[in-house]
Enzyme design. Structure first.
Site, PDB file in Angstrom:
ATOM      1  N   ARG A   1      -2.480  -2.215  -3.652  1.00 25.14           N
ATOM      2  CA  ARG A   1      -3.665  -1.357  -3.523  1.00 25.14           C
ATOM      3  C   ARG A   1      -3.499  -0.220  -4.526  1.00 25.14           C
ATOM      4  O   ARG A   1      -2.505   0.509  -4.486  1.00 25.14           O
ATOM      5  CB  ARG A   1      -3.747  -0.786  -2.106  1.00 25.14           C
ATOM      6  CG  ARG A   1      -4.870   0.199  -1.989  1.00 25.14           C
ATOM      7  CD  ARG A   1      -4.970   0.780  -0.595  1.00 25.14           C
ATOM      8  NE  ARG A   1      -6.094   1.684  -0.530  1.00 25.14           N
ATOM      9  CZ  ARG A   1      -6.044   2.910  -0.010  1.00 25.14           C
ATOM     10  NH1 ARG A   1      -4.930   3.358   0.519  1.00 25.14           N
ATOM     11  NH2 ARG A   1      -7.120   3.663   0.002  1.00 25.14           N
TER      12      ARG A   1
ATOM     13  N   GLU B   1      -8.087  -4.467   5.113  1.00 23.49           N
ATOM     14  CA  GLU B   1      -7.941  -4.291   3.668  1.00 23.49           C
ATOM     15  C   GLU B   1      -6.813  -5.162   3.112  1.00 23.49           C
ATOM     16  O   GLU B   1      -6.904  -5.662   1.994  1.00 23.49           O
ATOM     17  CB  GLU B   1      -7.694  -2.814   3.354  1.00 23.49           C
ATOM     18  CG  GLU B   1      -8.963  -1.992   3.525  1.00 23.49           C
ATOM     19  CD  GLU B   1      -8.714  -0.504   3.658  1.00 23.49           C
ATOM     20  OE1 GLU B   1      -8.234  -0.079   4.729  1.00 23.49           O
ATOM     21  OE2 GLU B   1      -9.000   0.234   2.702  1.00 23.49           O
TER      22      GLU B   1
ATOM     23  N   ASN C   1       0.867  -1.167   0.000  1.00 26.82           N
ATOM     24  CA  ASN C   1       0.000   0.000   0.000  1.00 26.82           C
ATOM     25  C   ASN C   1       0.910   1.226   0.000  1.00 26.82           C
ATOM     26  O   ASN C   1       1.439   1.621   1.032  1.00 26.82           O
ATOM     27  CB  ASN C   1      -0.889  -0.032   1.256  1.00 26.82           C
ATOM     28  CG  ASN C   1      -1.875   1.115   1.289  1.00 26.82           C
ATOM     29  OD1 ASN C   1      -1.826   2.016   0.441  1.00 26.82           O
ATOM     30  ND2 ASN C   1      -2.761   1.086   2.266  1.00 26.82           N
TER      31      ASN C   1
ATOM     32  N   LEU D   1     -15.088   4.755   9.011  1.00 30.48           N
ATOM     33  CA  LEU D   1     -14.698   6.027   9.621  1.00 30.48           C
ATOM     34  C   LEU D   1     -13.249   5.937  10.085  1.00 30.48           C
ATOM     35  O   LEU D   1     -12.964   5.447  11.182  1.00 30.48           O
ATOM     36  CB  LEU D   1     -15.617   6.344  10.812  1.00 30.48           C
ATOM     37  CG  LEU D   1     -17.136   6.249  10.545  1.00 30.48           C
ATOM     38  CD1 LEU D   1     -17.928   6.526  11.825  1.00 30.48           C
ATOM     39  CD2 LEU D   1     -17.553   7.200   9.439  1.00 30.48           C
ATOM     40  N   GLY D   2     -12.339   6.356   9.238  1.00 28.13           N
ATOM     41  CA  GLY D   2     -10.924   6.422   9.617  1.00 28.13           C
ATOM     42  C   GLY D   2     -10.512   7.872   9.535  1.00 28.13           C
ATOM     43  O   GLY D   2     -11.325   8.763   9.795  1.00 28.13           O
TER      44      GLY D   2
ATOM     45  N   ASN E   1     -13.215   2.190  17.283  1.00 30.14           N
ATOM     46  CA  ASN E   1     -12.741   2.563  18.624  1.00 30.14           C
ATOM     47  C   ASN E   1     -13.512   3.665  19.339  1.00 30.14           C
ATOM     48  O   ASN E   1     -13.499   3.714  20.564  1.00 30.14           O
ATOM     49  CB  ASN E   1     -11.271   3.018  18.532  1.00 30.14           C
ATOM     50  CG  ASN E   1     -10.365   1.894  18.091  1.00 30.14           C
ATOM     51  OD1 ASN E   1     -10.240   0.898  18.794  1.00 30.14           O
ATOM     52  ND2 ASN E   1      -9.759   2.038  16.927  1.00 30.14           N
TER      53      ASN E   1
ATOM     54  N   ASP F   1      -7.486  13.843  15.521  1.00 24.88           N
ATOM     55  CA  ASP F   1      -7.549  12.538  16.186  1.00 24.88           C
ATOM     56  C   ASP F   1      -8.660  12.581  17.233  1.00 24.88           C
ATOM     57  O   ASP F   1      -8.665  13.465  18.105  1.00 24.88           O
ATOM     58  CB  ASP F   1      -6.205  12.209  16.839  1.00 24.88           C
ATOM     59  CG  ASP F   1      -6.169  10.749  17.289  1.00 24.88           C
ATOM     60  OD1 ASP F   1      -7.119  10.310  17.984  1.00 24.88           O
ATOM     61  OD2 ASP F   1      -5.206  10.054  16.952  1.00 24.88           O
ATOM     62  N   PHE F   2      -9.593  11.632  17.130  1.00 25.95           N
ATOM     63  CA  PHE F   2     -10.746  11.661  18.023  1.00 25.95           C
ATOM     64  C   PHE F   2     -10.377  11.535  19.502  1.00 25.95           C
ATOM     65  O   PHE F   2     -11.098  12.023  20.364  1.00 25.95           O
ATOM     66  CB  PHE F   2     -11.768  10.589  17.634  1.00 25.95           C
ATOM     67  CG  PHE F   2     -12.833  11.160  16.751  1.00 25.95           C
ATOM     68  CD1 PHE F   2     -13.824  11.969  17.286  1.00 25.95           C
ATOM     69  CD2 PHE F   2     -12.819  10.936  15.403  1.00 25.95           C
ATOM     70  CE1 PHE F   2     -14.787  12.535  16.486  1.00 25.95           C
ATOM     71  CE2 PHE F   2     -13.770  11.500  14.579  1.00 25.95           C
ATOM     72  CZ  PHE F   2     -14.766  12.298  15.119  1.00 25.95           C
ATOM     73  N   ARG F   3      -9.233  10.872  19.775  1.00 26.35           N
ATOM     74  CA  ARG F   3      -8.833  10.768  21.189  1.00 26.35           C
ATOM     75  C   ARG F   3      -8.561  12.151  21.763  1.00 26.35           C
ATOM     76  O   ARG F   3      -8.993  12.482  22.859  1.00 26.35           O
ATOM     77  CB  ARG F   3      -7.600   9.873  21.317  1.00 26.35           C
ATOM     78  CG  ARG F   3      -7.934   8.411  21.123  1.00 26.35           C
ATOM     79  CD  ARG F   3      -6.733   7.587  20.819  1.00 26.35           C
ATOM     80  NE  ARG F   3      -6.258   7.824  19.454  1.00 26.35           N
ATOM     81  CZ  ARG F   3      -5.494   6.996  18.758  1.00 26.35           C
ATOM     82  NH1 ARG F   3      -5.077   5.884  19.317  1.00 26.35           N
ATOM     83  NH2 ARG F   3      -5.129   7.268  17.528  1.00 26.35           N
TER      84      ARG F   3
ATOM     85  N   HIS G   1     -12.453   3.426  -0.813  1.00 29.78           N
ATOM     86  CA  HIS G   1     -12.513   2.501   0.334  1.00 29.78           C
ATOM     87  C   HIS G   1     -13.313   1.258  -0.016  1.00 29.78           C
ATOM     88  O   HIS G   1     -13.826   0.569   0.866  1.00 29.78           O
ATOM     89  CB  HIS G   1     -13.189   3.138   1.577  1.00 29.78           C
ATOM     90  CG  HIS G   1     -12.446   4.257   2.201  1.00 29.78           C
ATOM     91  ND1 HIS G   1     -13.091   5.314   2.816  1.00 29.78           N
ATOM     92  CD2 HIS G   1     -11.135   4.485   2.351  1.00 29.78           C
ATOM     93  CE1 HIS G   1     -12.196   6.152   3.301  1.00 29.78           C
ATOM     94  NE2 HIS G   1     -10.993   5.672   3.037  1.00 29.78           N
TER      95      HIS G   1
ATOM     96  N   GLY H   1      -9.637   9.157   6.628  1.00 27.52           N
ATOM     97  CA  GLY H   1     -10.586   9.354   5.539  1.00 27.52           C
ATOM     98  C   GLY H   1     -11.863   8.630   5.958  1.00 27.52           C
ATOM     99  O   GLY H   1     -11.780   7.659   6.705  1.00 27.52           O
TER     100      GLY H   1
ATOM    101  N   ARG I   1     -10.254  16.479   5.492  1.00 24.19           N
ATOM    102  CA  ARG I   1     -11.033  16.833   4.288  1.00 24.19           C
ATOM    103  C   ARG I   1     -12.413  17.339   4.681  1.00 24.19           C
ATOM    104  O   ARG I   1     -13.038  16.819   5.609  1.00 24.19           O
ATOM    105  CB  ARG I   1     -11.207  15.618   3.367  1.00 24.19           C
ATOM    106  CG  ARG I   1      -9.922  15.096   2.803  1.00 24.19           C
ATOM    107  CD  ARG I   1     -10.207  14.035   1.735  1.00 24.19           C
ATOM    108  NE  ARG I   1      -9.045  13.202   1.567  1.00 24.19           N
ATOM    109  CZ  ARG I   1      -9.044  11.877   1.715  1.00 24.19           C
ATOM    110  NH1 ARG I   1     -10.153  11.233   1.991  1.00 24.19           N
ATOM    111  NH2 ARG I   1      -7.928  11.198   1.567  1.00 24.19           N
TER     112      ARG I   1
HETATM  113  P1  ADP Z   1      -6.605   5.820   7.945  1.00 23.63           P
HETATM  114  O1  ADP Z   1      -7.727   6.475   7.188  1.00 23.63           O
HETATM  115  O2  ADP Z   1      -5.381   6.673   8.033  1.00 23.63           O
HETATM  116  O3  ADP Z   1      -6.359   4.370   7.594  1.00 23.63           O
HETATM  117  P2  ADP Z   1      -7.537   4.759  10.478  1.00 23.63           P
HETATM  118  O4  ADP Z   1      -8.630   3.892  10.006  1.00 23.63           O
HETATM  119  O5  ADP Z   1      -6.315   4.117  11.017  1.00 23.63           O
HETATM  120  O6  ADP Z   1      -7.145   5.849   9.422  1.00 23.63           O
HETATM  121  O7  ADP Z   1      -8.131   5.734  11.599  1.00 23.63           O
HETATM  122  C1  ADP Z   1      -7.335   6.684  12.228  1.00 23.63           C
HETATM  123  C2  ADP Z   1      -8.193   7.493  13.176  1.00 23.63           C
HETATM  124  O8  ADP Z   1      -8.853   6.600  14.088  1.00 23.63           O
HETATM  125  C3  ADP Z   1      -7.408   8.429  14.085  1.00 23.63           C
HETATM  126  O9  ADP Z   1      -7.208   9.679  13.461  1.00 23.63           O
HETATM  127  C4  ADP Z   1      -8.332   8.573  15.297  1.00 23.63           C
HETATM  128  O10 ADP Z   1      -9.216   9.649  15.090  1.00 23.63           O
HETATM  129  C5  ADP Z   1      -9.136   7.301  15.297  1.00 23.63           C
HETATM  130  N1  ADP Z   1      -8.814   6.424  16.428  1.00 23.63           N
HETATM  131  C6  ADP Z   1      -7.879   5.466  16.488  1.00 23.63           C
HETATM  132  N2  ADP Z   1      -7.877   4.871  17.713  1.00 23.63           N
HETATM  133  C7  ADP Z   1      -8.839   5.480  18.436  1.00 23.63           C
HETATM  134  C8  ADP Z   1      -9.343   5.330  19.776  1.00 23.63           C
HETATM  135  N3  ADP Z   1      -8.857   4.414  20.618  1.00 23.63           N
HETATM  136  N4  ADP Z   1     -10.359   6.142  20.151  1.00 23.63           N
HETATM  137  C9  ADP Z   1     -10.873   7.052  19.312  1.00 23.63           C
HETATM  138  N5  ADP Z   1     -10.446   7.238  18.058  1.00 23.63           N
HETATM  139  C10 ADP Z   1      -9.451   6.473  17.618  1.00 23.63           C
END
Ligand code: ADP
Length: 400
Positions: A92, A385, A11, A210-211, A335, A283-285, A181, A213, A242
Site C-alpha cells: 500500500r 483493502e 501496509n 468512515l474509519g 459498526n 473512538d465512537f464507542r 482511501h 480517517g 483530523r
Molecule cells: P483506520 O482508519 O485506523 O483503519 P478503522 O476503519 O479501523 O480505522 O476504524 C476505527 C474506528 O472505528 C474506531 O476509532 C471507532 O471509532 C470505530 N469503531 C470500531 N468498532 C466500533 C463499534 N463496534 N462501534 C462503534 N464504532 C466503532
C-alpha cells in the site's frame, strides 16, 4: 493452507507494519500480523496463522527489522517466505501524485518516483518506501507491486480536482485534489454493484469510508467524480484526530495571534483536532457512551461530525443527480448504527431511509439497511483493502 500462489500484502505506517498473506482469488488468509511501536523499547509483533497466535518483543529498530521479525514469525509457524512460491508482494503506497493512476511493478524508477512524492505525503510515503526497499532486498525474486491510495481519484473531473488558487503556483507545486482511501472506495463500489446485482456502469453511488480517517466519494458508473480528501488526507469530513474542512485563514490567524509556528498548526490539525480535539476521545464507542451519560462535549463532537457528513451527502446527491445507493464502510461505517441512522435522518423526501431493525443487525457481510421499497439502497459493505491490494497485485503480475 499453503503459501503457494499467495500474495503478501504490506501496509507500513509511521511506527507500525501490518501484513497479510492471502489467496487473491478466494480471499482466504494464510496469516495476518502486525508489528507495532517500531523503533521504541516496547516494540512488539503479533502473528496469527493456523489458528495460533505467536508474539515477539523488542529489538525492532526500523521497518527492515520489522520485516525480519515477521519473516521469523512466519518461519516459526512453518512457512518459509523465502522459499514459498509467492505470486507477488503488494505494497500500500499512500501518495501516487499525478503520475500513478494504476498499480505498478516496482523498479528503481518507481522507487525514485515514490520518494519524490514524499513532499506531498511526508508522514506516509517515506515509511511505505522503507517497506518496499526492505522487501526488495529480502525477497529479490518476487515481483513487488505498488498500489496507490490516490489512484482511484487520478481522473477526477478537472472541476472537482482543482483548487481555486493562483493557477501558476498550483501548477508549479502540483497542488490539486488527489483524494485518498481510493482502494477502499473502489473495492466497496464493486461489492455494492455485485450485491445489488447490477453492473457498476449503471450505478451512481455515494461511498462513505468512515474509519479513524474518513472520506466520502461520489462514484458514477464505476468512476469517482468527486471526493472529500484533497492534496492531503486532512480535507473533508471530521475525523478521529483530523479537522477536515476549515477556513484556511485559521492557519495564518493562529500564527499571528497564538504564537504557533506552521508545524505546530499542522500537528494540531492532523493529530489534535477532529473528534479528539473536540471532546478528548476519538473512538465512537467511548463517545456514544459519554453521550448516554449526558456529556455535552461528546454530544457537540458527535453533532459536528454528523453535520459535516450530511453536508457531503447532500453535495454528492447534487453532483450525481440520481443516487442509486449510499454505502457505509470502515470501522465507524460498519459498526456505528447511530452514525448511519443520524447521517441519513429526515431524507425520506429524497427516497433515502434507514430501517431500524436492518440497521441494528451485526454482520461481516454486505447488507441492505434501507426498506425494500425506498428508491435509494442504503448498504453496509465491509471494506477489505488487503484483499483489493492482493487482487490488483496478482492481476498485474498475471498480465505481465
Ligand atoms: P483506520 O482508519 O485506523 O483503519 P478503522 O476503519 O479501523 O480505522 O476504524 C476505527 C474506528 O472505528 C474506531 O476509532 C471507532 O471509532 C470505530 N469503531 C470500531 N468498532 C466500533 C463499534 N463496534 N462501534 C462503534 N464504532 C466503532
Amino acid at each position: 493452507m499453503t503459501a503457494a500462489d499467495t500474495v503478501l500484502v504490506l501496509n507500513a505506517g509511521s511506527s507500525s507494519l501490518k501484513y497479510q498473506l492471502l489467496h487473491p482469488g478466494s480471499g482466504e488468509r494464510v496469516a495476518t500480523g502486525i508489528v507495532e511501536r517500531i523503533g521504541s523499547d516496547d516494540a512488539s509483533a503479533r502473528h496469527e496463522q493456523g489458528g495460533r497466535t505467536r508474539e515477539s518483543e523488542g529489538g525492532i529498530a526500523d521497518h527492515r527489522d520489522a520485516l525480519h521479525t515477521a519473516l521469523d514469525l512466519f518461519a516459526a509457524a512453518g512457512t518459509d517466505l523465502r522459499s514459498a512460491d509467492l505470486l507477488a508482494v503488494g505494497h500500500r503506497v499512500v501518495h501516487g501524485g499525478r503520475r500513478f493512476s494504476d498499480p505498478v511493478l516496482i523498479d528503481d524508477d518507481v522507487v525514485t518516483a515514490i520518494d519524490e512524492l514524499s513532499s506531498l505525503a511526508p508522514l506516509h510515503n517515506p515509511v511505505n518506501l522503507a517497506g518496499v526497499q526492505a522487501m526488495r532486498e529480502i525477497l529479490p525474486d518476487v515481483p513487488q507491486v505498488a498500489v496507490f491510495d490516490t489512484a482511484f481519484f487520478h481522473d477526477l473531473p478537472a472541476h472537482a480536482a482543482t483548487y481555486a488558487i493562483d493557477d501558476e503556483i498550483a501548477r508549479r507545486h502540483d497542488i490539486r485534489r488527489y483524494g485518498f482511501h481510493g482502494t477502499s472506495h473502489e473495492y466497496v463500489s464493486g461489492v455494492a454493484a455485485e450485491f445489488l446485482d447490477r453492473p457498476a456502469s449503471a450505478l451512481n453511488l455515494i461511498v462513505l469510508h468512515l474509519g479513524n480517517g474518513a472520506s466520502a466519494s461520489a462514484v458514477r458508473a464505476g468512476r469517482a467524480v468527486d471526493t472529500s480528501m484533497g492534496l492531503t488526507p486532512l480535507e473533508g469530513l471530521v475525523m478521529g484526530t483530523r479537522s477536515g474542512d476549515l477556513d484556511p485563514a485559521i492557519v495564518a490567524y493562529l500564527e499571528r495571534v497564538a504564537d504557533m509556528d506552521i508545524d505546530a498548526v499542522d500537528r494540531m490539525l492532523n493529530s489534535g483536532s477532529g473528534l479528539k480535539g473536540l471532546c478528548g476521545d476519538n473512538d465512537f464507542r467511548t463517545i456514544t457512551a459519554r453521550i448516554d451519560e449526558g456529556d455535552e462535549r461528546a454530544r457537540l463532537a458527535y453533532d459536528v461530525y454528523i453535520h459535516r457528513l450530511r453536508r457531503y451527502i447532500g453535495a454528492y446527491m447534487i453532483d450525481l443527480g440520481r443516487v442509486d445507493a449510499i454505502v457505509f464502510t470502515a470501522g465507524v461505517g460498519e459498526n456505528a448504527t447511530t452514525v448511519r441512522a443520524d447521517a441519513l435522518a429526515g431524507m425520506d423526501g429524497f427516497g433515502i431511509a434507514v430501517d431500524p431493525d436492518a440497521n441494528a443487525v451485526r454482520s461481516h457481510d454486505a447488507r441492505r439497511i434501507s426498506p425494500d421499497d425506498s428508491s435509494v439502497a442504503v448498504l453496509v459493505v465491509p471494506t477489505d483493502e488487503e484483499l483489493a491490494i492482493a487482487r490488483k497485485a496478482a492481476e498485474l503480475v498475471d498480465g505481465s
